[in-house]
Scaffold this motif. Sequence first.
Motif, PDB file in Angstrom:
ATOM      1  N   THR A  49       4.614  -7.999  -1.807  1.00  0.00           N
ATOM      2  CA  THR A  49       4.620  -9.003  -0.741  1.00  0.00           C
ATOM      3  C   THR A  49       4.928 -10.386  -1.309  1.00  0.00           C
ATOM      4  OG1 THR A  49       3.022  -7.708   0.533  1.00  0.00           O
ATOM      5  CG2 THR A  49       3.219 -10.050   1.074  1.00  0.00           C
ATOM      6  N   ALA A  82       7.232  -3.135   6.327  1.00  0.00           N
ATOM      7  CA  ALA A  82       6.487  -3.978   7.267  1.00  0.00           C
ATOM      8  C   ALA A  82       6.741  -5.471   7.066  1.00  0.00           C
ATOM      9  CB  ALA A  82       4.989  -3.698   7.120  1.00  0.00           C
ATOM     10  N   ARG A 113       5.946   1.665   2.739  1.00  0.00           N
ATOM     11  CA  ARG A 113       5.339   1.189   3.984  1.00  0.00           C
ATOM     12  C   ARG A 113       5.169  -0.324   3.953  1.00  0.00           C
ATOM     13  NH1 ARG A 113       1.131  -0.774   6.006  1.00  0.00           N
ATOM     14  NH2 ARG A 113       0.068  -0.859   3.994  1.00  0.00           N
ATOM     15  N   VAL A 114       4.687  -0.845   2.817  1.00  0.00           N
ATOM     16  CA  VAL A 114       4.478  -2.293   2.685  1.00  0.00           C
ATOM     17  C   VAL A 114       5.807  -3.034   2.815  1.00  0.00           C
ATOM     18  CG1 VAL A 114       3.840  -4.118   1.040  1.00  0.00           C
ATOM     19  CG2 VAL A 114       2.372  -2.109   1.324  1.00  0.00           C
TER      20      VAL A 114
END
Length: 444
Positions: free
Chosen positions: A25, A64, A60-61
């Motif tokens: 992120t 998103a 998935r991270v």
Amino acid sequence: MNQPLTAPPICLALPTNRACSATLTALHDEAAHAARRLGADVRLLVLDSCDEPTRAEHARVLAALPAVPQVTVHHLGEEPQRDFLREVVRTAGLPDPDRLLRLMLPSTVSYGACTNRAFLLATALGCRSVHRRDSDSTYQLHAGQPVFPVQHELPWLGRPAAEAAAGVTRTELDAALAERPVSLVGASFIGELSVDIVEIRHLDEGVYHDVVGLWAPGDWPEERRRHLVEESFTGAGTTPFTGDDSTLTLVDPMRVDMCNVAFDRAVYERIPLPPATDTIGSDYFLLHLVHDAGLPGILHNRHIENFHTPERRTSAGFPAYQLRFVKFLLSMLYFHHVYDRMAAAGDRLLDDTGRVRPEAITALLRESIGLDRAENVWRLDRIDTAYRKLGGRYADFAELLTSGRDRLLDEAARDIEDFAHLVEAWPALVRARTTAPGPGDGPA
């Protein structure tokens, strides 16, 4: 300074073999900063060697994260990487393709090989630079905002040093080098030691000095060795970022960490990193090469914050990590020989266009292979004595080393032979320019 939208993309690369969702992120935030604030077209490349559940969580991270114009995410597990490499090797038409594939994607940990894959993928993606980060580090905060190294990396890589002089705090570069391109921009880290050996220092300061000092050349005087030990693995210390500072210079390899560095394509498309397995520090070769060849760089102070993940201290992780440290110490017999000769060669490492000559590096590597191994035997003896003095699991590890001494001595020399082989093959691999996997190919 914003880059024109027509400029080739950059590659912001993260190799990982551990769960690192928070890092992904944060890395995407740096990519967004490069796109929005600096006008870059960013290929965010995640080379994922984790197990399937962890890769799925990473996917998935990443899926998103908010879409950002001019940021494209490429998340590749080892199978897509292997498919890409097979095609590159096939297209290059080189002999012994299985060996090359093994050197590029070995079955065990290789810090150099994972970055070499990033280099080839960046080339296939048409990128003009690679900006390397690590999954066991994070960005500092200043006034509540992350301190992104890309702010210093993007504006000047590949441009003449004379132009970069106006954008740095100071210049410590010989005027004769002013027309050479900026080939490297880097900084270091703050926080924990880059090598996870602080427990040794806590157990016995004298043993720590003896062991860390083994990465110096065997003939160094004690005072010089002591100074190296004091500087080793400490990065930029612990002082947090308070404001930008940068120097146009020939960047000292001791001042840069591979979690916080960017290279111009003219460097990594000429020479790869050593593909040695289970060897820490095997990805630092290009820092020495850029310095010794007289290629300008920028040293800045946007240091990344380093931390250690717990697996290195588990019952299985401890001996594996200590082995990587020992193999690093043994590799220095050969690399000190090569570094000394690179420093002496200077401009002779470059061709008439100012680019590194791969054949010059290959010759030095092959010259080093025949060195007397007595110095490495001495290193192993010193490690054995030191670790037995520490006792406990260090003494148990010393027992493991005893049974594997000859193998380790052979591997240290073979690693250099493998590196020479890869350097010879590298230009053809780069020229192959096979299409890289796209963002939709997934992390399988």
